[in-house]
Design an enzyme around this catalytic site. Structure first.
Site, mmCIF file in Angstrom:
data_model
loop_
_atom_site.group_PDB
_atom_site.id
_atom_site.type_symbol
_atom_site.label_atom_id
_atom_site.label_comp_id
_atom_site.label_asym_id
_atom_site.label_seq_id
_atom_site.Cartn_x
_atom_site.Cartn_y
_atom_site.Cartn_z
ATOM 1 N N ARG A 234 -6.608 -9.329 22.733
ATOM 2 C CA ARG A 234 -6.705 -8.764 21.390
ATOM 3 C C ARG A 234 -5.603 -7.736 21.224
ATOM 4 O O ARG A 234 -5.701 -6.598 21.687
ATOM 5 C CB ARG A 234 -8.084 -8.120 21.210
ATOM 6 C CG ARG A 234 -8.417 -7.719 19.779
ATOM 7 C CD ARG A 234 -9.589 -6.760 19.756
ATOM 8 N NE ARG A 234 -9.165 -5.409 20.113
ATOM 9 C CZ ARG A 234 -9.902 -4.540 20.796
ATOM 10 N NH1 ARG A 234 -11.093 -4.870 21.230
ATOM 11 N NH2 ARG A 234 -9.441 -3.328 21.050
ATOM 12 N N HIS B 272 -10.208 -3.460 17.614
ATOM 13 C CA HIS B 272 -11.432 -4.255 17.520
ATOM 14 C C HIS B 272 -11.743 -4.557 16.055
ATOM 15 O O HIS B 272 -12.039 -5.689 15.687
ATOM 16 C CB HIS B 272 -12.589 -3.507 18.169
ATOM 17 C CG HIS B 272 -13.904 -4.181 18.035
ATOM 18 N ND1 HIS B 272 -14.217 -5.345 18.708
ATOM 19 C CD2 HIS B 272 -14.996 -3.882 17.283
ATOM 20 C CE1 HIS B 272 -15.442 -5.722 18.395
ATOM 21 N NE2 HIS B 272 -15.940 -4.861 17.526
ATOM 22 N N TYR C 95 -8.275 4.082 24.376
ATOM 23 C CA TYR C 95 -8.802 3.491 25.613
ATOM 24 C C TYR C 95 -7.869 2.461 26.245
ATOM 25 O O TYR C 95 -8.178 1.934 27.306
ATOM 26 C CB TYR C 95 -10.167 2.834 25.348
ATOM 27 C CG TYR C 95 -10.174 1.799 24.230
ATOM 28 C CD1 TYR C 95 -9.739 0.487 24.441
ATOM 29 C CD2 TYR C 95 -10.635 2.131 22.956
ATOM 30 C CE1 TYR C 95 -9.748 -0.449 23.422
ATOM 31 C CE2 TYR C 95 -10.653 1.195 21.938
ATOM 32 C CZ TYR C 95 -10.208 -0.092 22.174
ATOM 33 O OH TYR C 95 -10.219 -1.018 21.154
#
Length: 373
Positions: free
Chosen positions: A266, A270, A279
């Site tokens: 990805r 998100h 992160y």
């Protein structure tokens, strides 16, 4: 929040082989098992794959921009996952029924769902966006993993009816930790239902790395449920297409359900409400940029001696046309009427729902008349 590495363990060290047909430089590698499934894929078909992925990436880019401009409430980007979606859905038959998650925009579009109908849900104009029976794909599922149960149940129905269709369910790596997905695998295996579970392992379940939630390959889990399993390079559109054809052949033959783990990444957040820089480190992102599925197929066409410029121009034109139509449709889409909230809740008249609608309309009238409760 500290940045967490996905390299908690080497997921390639054990388990099933990760099938690949195109290297990152576009070189075609022979594969005894998968080559037979690509005999009809000529240069023109490769060009179609390229066009589809380019259109899908542009739709994703346009939708992200529309959300940033306040035209959409939210959007779940799929940047980097184009090959996994296009390669797999183009292997299905029209009568196969698909149950997607909230990120399978390319699967829905390739099945005939208009981009504006797809985005209307994220704008809040429509609760569903399209009629699933017209395109044999259910509306996008927001609840993580629930669509796997829907696919298992539908597949059981196919078997009871003696049909030849396959029910497919798409989900991400994070969904494999949900009870719904595991229960779906149990039911599908127990009834030997014609179901194919397609997991797009994009390495991040929001901010949780796949190496944290699974100490082995996700495809390895399928054996515990009694499912046939494949693991494939999800950024290789040819390999995804071939593996999906192989898995569908297995399921359609009556040999039982199957599981595919497409290893992809990805590239974006998100959702547009997420900040992946909190992160995920840039080095990891840069590593996956070298595996870009569109660049890989473009390089392969170049090595074949194809007129790549014409294929790219065709893809760009199709992408531009979709983007223009999408923006025109979204920005002119009327807001729903208040009564739409109560439509299609029940198949038959329902007294309690009618009463709720009546009370809600009375409540709205108070704002017009200035009266208060």
């Amino acid at each position: 929040m500290p940045i967490v590495s996905t390299q908690r363990m080497d997921l390639n060290a054990v388990g099933l082989p990760t099938h690949q047909l195109l290297t990152v430089n576009g070189e075609r590698e022979p594969h005894e098992e998968l080559d037979p499934y690509l005999r009809d894929i000529d240069e023109a078909a490769l060009g179609d794959f390229l066009r589809d992925m380019m259109v899908l990436r542009r739709m994703d880019t346009e939708a992200t921009a529309l959300q940033r401009q306040g035209e959409l409430g939210l959007w779940a980007p799929l940047l980097g996952q184009e090959a996994a979606q296009i390669g797999s859905v183009r292997a299905t038959q029209s009568e196969d029924f698909i149950f997607p998650s909230y990120r399978e925009h390319g699967v829905a579009w390739a099945r005939g769902v208009k981009a504006e109908d797809l985005l209307s849900v994220w704008r809040g104009v429509n609760p569903s966006g399209w009629d699933p029976n017209e395109v044999n794909i259910a509306c996008q599922q927001i609840v993580i993993g629930s669509q796997a149960l829907h696919a298992a149940g539908y597949a059981m129905g196919i078997k009871f009816d003696g049909g030849n269709q396959v029910a497919l369910s798409y989900f991400g790596d994070g969904a494999t930790s949900q009870g719904d997905v595991n229960e779906a695998l149990v039911f599908a295996a127990s009834y030997q239902a014609p179901a194919l579970f397609f997991c797009q392992n994009n390495h991040w379940a929001i901010s949780e790395p796949v190496g944290l939630q699974s100490r082995t390959q996700l495809a390895d889990r399928a054996a515990g449920f009694g499912l046939a399993a494949w693991r494939v390079d999800g950024n290789d559109v040819l390999a995804v297409h071939a593996v999906t054809r192989a898995a569908l052949e297995h399921v359609r033959s009556g040999a039982g359900p199957a599981f595919i783990e497409a290893v992809t990444y990805r590239m974006g957040p998100h959702t547009t409400a997420d900040d992946p820089t909190r992160y995920r480190d840039e080095a990891e992102l840069e590593h996956w940029r070298t595996k870009d599925p569109i660049q890989r197929l473009t390089k392969h066409l170049q090595l074949l001696g194809a007129d790549v410029k014409s294929y790219v121009q065709r893809g760009e034109q199709a992408a531009d046309e979709l983007a223009a139509e999408l923006r025109r449709a979204i920005t002119s889409m009327p807001d729903p009427q208040p009564t739409a909230l109560f439509a299609h809740v029940y198949a038959e008249p329902h007294a309690a729902l009618a009463q709720a609608e009546h009370e809600y309309l009375q409540y709205l009238e108070e704002f017009e008349t200035g009266e208060s409760l």
